[in-house]
Design a protein around this motif. Structure first.
Motif, PDB file in Angstrom:
ATOM      1  N   ARG A  13       0.832  -1.205   0.000  1.00  0.00           N
ATOM      2  CA  ARG A  13       0.000   0.000   0.000  1.00  0.00           C
ATOM      3  C   ARG A  13       0.865   1.253   0.000  1.00  0.00           C
ATOM      4  N   LEU A  14       1.948   1.238   0.752  1.00  0.00           N
ATOM      5  CA  LEU A  14       2.817   2.408   0.819  1.00  0.00           C
ATOM      6  C   LEU A  14       3.493   2.669  -0.520  1.00  0.00           C
ATOM      7  N   ASP A  15       3.893   1.604  -1.207  1.00  0.00           N
ATOM      8  CA  ASP A  15       4.494   1.770  -2.530  1.00  0.00           C
ATOM      9  C   ASP A  15       3.497   2.382  -3.504  1.00  0.00           C
ATOM     10  N   ARG A  16       2.231   2.048  -3.341  1.00  0.00           N
ATOM     11  CA  ARG A  16       1.210   2.552  -4.248  1.00  0.00           C
ATOM     12  C   ARG A  16       0.831   4.004  -3.949  1.00  0.00           C
ATOM     13  N   GLU A  17       0.731   4.348  -2.659  1.00  0.00           N
ATOM     14  CA  GLU A  17       0.232   5.663  -2.276  1.00  0.00           C
ATOM     15  C   GLU A  17       1.324   6.630  -1.816  1.00  0.00           C
ATOM     16  N   ARG A  18       2.552   6.144  -1.650  1.00  0.00           N
ATOM     17  CA  ARG A  18       3.713   6.939  -1.227  1.00  0.00           C
ATOM     18  C   ARG A  18       3.637   7.345   0.233  1.00  0.00           C
ATOM     19  N   ALA A  25      -2.746   6.383   8.978  1.00  0.00           N
ATOM     20  CA  ALA A  25      -1.436   5.929   9.446  1.00  0.00           C
ATOM     21  C   ALA A  25      -1.451   5.641  10.936  1.00  0.00           C
ATOM     22  N   VAL A  26      -2.041   6.539  11.707  1.00  0.00           N
ATOM     23  CA  VAL A  26      -2.073   6.371  13.161  1.00  0.00           C
ATOM     24  C   VAL A  26      -2.958   5.188  13.552  1.00  0.00           C
ATOM     25  N   ALA A  27      -4.087   4.997  12.858  1.00  0.00           N
ATOM     26  CA  ALA A  27      -4.969   3.871  13.163  1.00  0.00           C
ATOM     27  C   ALA A  27      -4.268   2.546  12.901  1.00  0.00           C
TER      28      ALA A  27
END
Length: 252
Positions: A13-18, A25-27
């Motif tokens: 997910r991080l690779d997709r959304e940067r 993020a906190v949740a």
């Protein structure tokens, strides 16, 4: 035997959304903190907390900020706390970007190393990059011990102070996992609707003539002047450099 998690991992997910919106993020990190609290209560240190080892359950209901329930996995290098050691430890196991300073200095892993790693993950979800990453793994390890991070613009001071506390060089200064999860959930209402941060990506440069790696752009060296991070350099011209800082490594 493991439960089937229908979804993906946090790295994908991080690779997709940067980068993620602060509320999401906190949740997610609060869920991982709950998982660590359970592990630590059972006397287990994970030792390799990173986005690759966080699974997102996409079959369940959405949480704050549209987040999916997060589960911590891959206890392959986990260690029992206070297990008698028959031999002296001579190696470091972990992923360079997320290793706590005391591990780099050769101290035995305690529960606080997982808190440091999880705070690094939260920083990465917010900023799009880790606070000490970039360049040779040895340089990354050195920065964990010698550098500090500068505030991320645009997040509430309460969230930043929580990050700073959990990224403290002194293990005793960090929160316990159960405390971190509770504190993060207390911050969720003030993060509602906040968009992802507009943070400049760290610059990457070639190493200097001596081959030294500079600290990342978020780090502040002893001189007090931030410098630009240098990224990995491919050995073959035109090839994409592998980011070994995200792999679990063993250092002797």
């Amino acid at each position: 035997m493991m439960d089937l998690v229908r979804g993906t991992d946090l790295r994908t997910r991080l690779d997709r959304e940067r980068r993620l919106a602060p509320e999401a993020a906190v949740a997610i990190v609060a869920d991982v903190a709950d998982g660590l609290a359970a592990a630590h209560a059972a006397g287990v240190v994970h030792r390799d907390v990173k986005p690759e080892n966080v699974l997102l359950d996409m079959q369940g209901p959405l949480g704050p900020g549209g987040s999916h329930r997060a589960l911590l996995t891959d206890f392959g290098v986990a260690k029992l706390i206070d297990t008698p050691r028959r031999t002296r430890a001579t190696k470091i196991i972990g992923t360079p970007d997320y290793l706590a300073p005391e591990i780099v200095e050769g101290l035995p892993p305690r529960a606080s190393v997982d808190i440091y790693a999880l705070a690094t993950v939260l920083y990465e979800l917010l900023a799009g990059f880790t606070p000490f990453g970039g360049g040779h793994p040895g340089a990354v390890l050195r920065r964990h011990v010698t550098e500090t991070v500068v505030p991320l613009p645009g997040i509430p001071d309460e969230l930043w102070q929580l990050l700073v506390q959990c990224l403290a060089k002194a293990p005793a200064s960090r929160l316990r996992a159960s405390e971190l999860g509770a504190r993060l959930r207390e911050l969720l209402p003030m993060l509602e609707g906040m968009p992802p941060l507009d943070v400049d990506e760290p610059d990457t440069e070639q190493p200097d003539e001596e081959g030294e790696d500079l600290p990342p752009s978020g780090a502040v060296p002893a001189s007090g002047q931030p410098v630009r991070r240098r990224g990995a350099v491919p050995l073959v011209p035109g090839a994409k450099p592998a980011d070994s800082n995200r792999d679990t490594l063993t250092f002797y």
